[in-house]
Enzyme design. Structure first.
Site, short mmCIF file in Angstrom:
data_model
loop_
_atom_site.label_atom_id
_atom_site.label_comp_id
_atom_site.label_asym_id
_atom_site.label_seq_id
_atom_site.Cartn_x
_atom_site.Cartn_y
_atom_site.Cartn_z
N TYR A 101 48.83 39.70 34.27
CA TYR A 101 48.83 38.24 34.08
C TYR A 101 48.25 37.53 35.30
O TYR A 101 47.48 36.58 35.16
CB TYR A 101 50.24 37.73 33.80
CG TYR A 101 50.29 36.22 33.77
CD1 TYR A 101 49.75 35.53 32.70
CD2 TYR A 101 50.81 35.51 34.83
CE1 TYR A 101 49.74 34.14 32.68
CE2 TYR A 101 50.80 34.13 34.82
CZ TYR A 101 50.27 33.45 33.74
OH TYR A 101 50.26 32.08 33.74
N GLU A 118 40.75 33.25 35.12
CA GLU A 118 40.65 31.95 34.44
C GLU A 118 40.26 30.87 35.44
O GLU A 118 39.40 30.03 35.16
CB GLU A 118 41.96 31.59 33.76
CG GLU A 118 42.24 32.39 32.51
CD GLU A 118 43.64 32.17 31.96
OE1 GLU A 118 44.33 31.22 32.40
OE2 GLU A 118 44.05 32.95 31.10
#
Length: 195
Positions: free
Chosen positions: A118, A125
């Site tokens: 993650y 991102e």
């Protein structure tokens, strides 16, 4: 994606977005249902980490769809792989829990490996959004947003995207803290069941 990469090599990244975009977009829209499952009690996860993951992915997909010239960048392939790895870490454990045969090794893999994957996903991102800024700046006049306020005011969309990076950092940090707490609670409860 892997088959395309093995077949076409480096050239696969140019068509990867077109190859998986519709399917990835549909899956991300359906991931909104996960939030309802958590809110209704069907899934025993914390709502905020899942909410952040769903919102992060949907915002990034919206930006990717709107910027065709960015879709063939290697970071897009990396991002899609990380999202798929997160799904592969989460769903087998959930499946074992649903059929009533939880498996400790799957719990450990899910709770332990999800956190670094993650984090890598959140970092890519942020990098993706940062790399999109020049593409957004090229269309300076057309990418302004006028909010519904009494005074005429325009917000330049790269500034909105830069503020999203700040929200991404804050939300991802809180998400990691909650995932670490959830990991500790789940592994401790499993150990109590064994003893």
């Amino acid at each position: 994606m892997t088959a395309r990469f093995l077949s076409f090599g480096k050239d696969a990244q140019f068509g990867t977005f077109y190859f998986v975009a519709v399917m990835m977009g549909a899956c991300q829209l359906l991931s909104l249902l996960e939030l309802f499952h958590i809110a209704d009690g069907f899934d025993e996860c914390r709502l905020f980490p899942r909410f952040m993951q769903v919102i992060e992915r949907n915002v990034l997909l919206f930006l990717l769809i709107s910027l065709e010239e960015f879709q063939s960048k290697p970071i897009v392939c990396v991002q899609f792989y990380l999202w798929n790895i997160l799904g592969l870490l989460r769903y087998p454990h959930r499946l074992f829990c649903l059929i009533g045969t939880p498996y400790f090794k799957m719990l450990w893999v899910h709770q332990t490996l999800t956190i670094p994957v993650y984090l890598m996903s959140a970092v890519t991102e942020g990098i993706s959004i940062f790399l999109m800024l020049p593409y957004l700046s090229e269309s300076e006049g057309t990418d302004s947003v006028q909010p519904k306020v009494p005074a005429p005011m325009y917000m330049y969309s790269p500034y909105i995207v830069m503020s999203w990076i700040l929200l991404l950092v804050l939300g991802s940090s809180l998400t990691v803290l909650l995932l670490l707490k959830e990991r500790k609670e789940n592994l401790e409860s499993w150990n109590k069941k064994l003893n």
